[in-house]
Structures are given as structure tokens and as C-alpha cells.
Write an enzyme that holds these catalytic residues in place. Sequence first.
Site, PDB file in Angstrom:
ATOM      1  N   ALA A  69       5.471   5.920  20.988  1.00 34.67           N
ATOM      2  CA  ALA A  69       5.340   6.909  20.253  1.00 34.67           C
ATOM      3  C   ALA A  69       4.894   6.735  18.847  1.00 34.67           C
ATOM      4  O   ALA A  69       4.689   7.919  18.252  1.00 34.67           O
ATOM      5  CB  ALA A  69       6.874   6.741  20.398  1.00 34.67           C
ATOM      6  N   LYS A 116       0.661  -1.812  -0.040  1.00 32.98           N
ATOM      7  CA  LYS A 116       0.152   0.580  -0.150  1.00 32.98           C
ATOM      8  C   LYS A 116       0.604   1.747   0.023  1.00 32.98           C
ATOM      9  O   LYS A 116       0.947   2.345  -0.825  1.00 32.98           O
ATOM     10  CB  LYS A 116      -0.661   0.097   0.992  1.00 32.98           C
ATOM     11  CG  LYS A 116      -2.186  -0.918   0.848  1.00 32.98           C
ATOM     12  CD  LYS A 116      -2.631  -1.070   2.433  1.00 32.98           C
ATOM     13  CE  LYS A 116      -4.089  -1.634   1.969  1.00 32.98           C
ATOM     14  NZ  LYS A 116      -5.074  -1.396   3.152  1.00 32.98           N
TER      15      LYS A 116
END
EC number: 1.1.1.25
Length: 269
Positions: free
Chosen positions: A158, A68
Site C-alpha cells: 500500500a 523533516k
Amino acid sequence: MTALPRYSVFGNPVAHSKSPQIHQQFALQEGVDIEYERICADIGGFAQAVSTFFGTGGCGANVTVPFKQEAFHLADEHSDRALAAGAVNTLILLKNGKLRGDNTDGIGLANDITQVKNIAIEGKTILLLGAGGAVRGVIPVLKEHRPARIVIANRTRAKAEELAQLFGIEAVPMADVNGGFDIIINGTSGGLNGQIPDIPPDIFQNCALAYDMVYGCAAKPFLDFARQSGAKKTADGLGMLVGQAAASYALWRGFTPDIRPVIEYMKAM
């Protein structure tokens, strides 16, 4: 004799893909004949495989894991959805020979929740589990439905904070999730190994819908956990799969299929 319009899905692996059956059902609704094939592109050979497909009469293509992001860079132009997601699951051949990239994953998810499951997103609180490409691809469309709040939780904070900053939503470590949510969406792949996200069961107490973006057996561990923990309704990602495919089909052919009978057809297979 005129050749049939040709479409495909690129992936690796791709033999398991249900896209050919889904798109043939859409073609029946439209009253046309099409060809739709699975193409397993070599890692490192995706661009060449796409070039060959469109160079030999291909009209449009779906793209699945792991291509993708590469499809995003391959496209000559992009929809706003694709730009926001940074990934492409639909390639459209334009009349000038260029490829336009779009991302219909978010449409598939939102339409399944609002139209098939009949649960409004507007004004609701949403918890997204995971911070990978699948989750990133659906956030822009979820935001268009104006929920009251979107919180993203991930094992590594994160990554969640990166998406939160990018899309203007909230982020928390998965272990620190608390409070009730109207809609909880699992975008992790742990179910493929029988694992569930490390979240407290009490977050499902006021949950109207617990949704897993994968479908079939892989969704069972999370959905069983959600049901046992108090979720009022649960659903796997089959409706999302059919919904994103319908949006792709509409982009290629200008015909919008009805997803409900196709979801029922796929369940019965």
C-alpha cells in the site's frame, strides 16, 4: 569584531552527524570562516529550537530525522522539490525574515551517481527499495534525469502504491520483484540492524550500480549481498550526504563546493 555566519543541523539524535566537518570543508574551499553546530531538539520542541536559533543570528539550517516533515510545515515558503517531497532538509533565512524550505536529498543522490560514480540515470531502469521519507524525497529529482523506468518495492504494498500513484511510477511488493535493473537503490533502514531487504539475488545480474542511502557499517549488509549477487559497482550514501550538504551550502551562500575532495576527506576520517 563581526560575528561569524552561523549554521546548524537539527535532529534527535544528532551527536553522530558529520555535517559540521563537511560544512567546514566547504568553508575552506570558499575561503571563509563559519560556525556550524549540532542542535538536538526535544521531540515537541523543534519549532521553538528553530525560532531561537534564527532569532539569535542563525543564517541557515539543515534538518534530519525526525524533523523533516515538521520543518516542511514550519517553513513560510517552499521550493518545488520540497513541495514534491513533502519534507524539508534545508531552511534558508530570507531577507524579509521568512524561512524558505528546500529538499536537497535528491540532488545529493543524483549528483553522487552521475558526477562521482559516472553512471548516467537517463534512459536507465531504477529499482527503489522502501517507501519511507528518504525514498519519497529523492524521487522528484531522479525523475528529472529521465530514467526509462522507476519501480518502487516495499514490504507493505500500500505504501509503495501510494508513492507510485503520487509520482507516476510503478509499484510492486518486495517479494515479487523480478527482472534486471540498471540501478538499485536501497532506501530501507534494515542495515542498521544487519538486515537486508527480502529480494531475490538474481535482480543484481545486470546491475551497473547498487546503492545504499545510508553510509558506513549500516550499508555493509546490503552492499555485500549486492556484490555477491553480481552487481558491477556498489556504493554507500556518503557521497549523497556530502552532495546534499553541498546543495544546502550553495543555497545559503551562493557558493557551490566541489564534493569530490570532501568525500575523500570524510572517507579518510
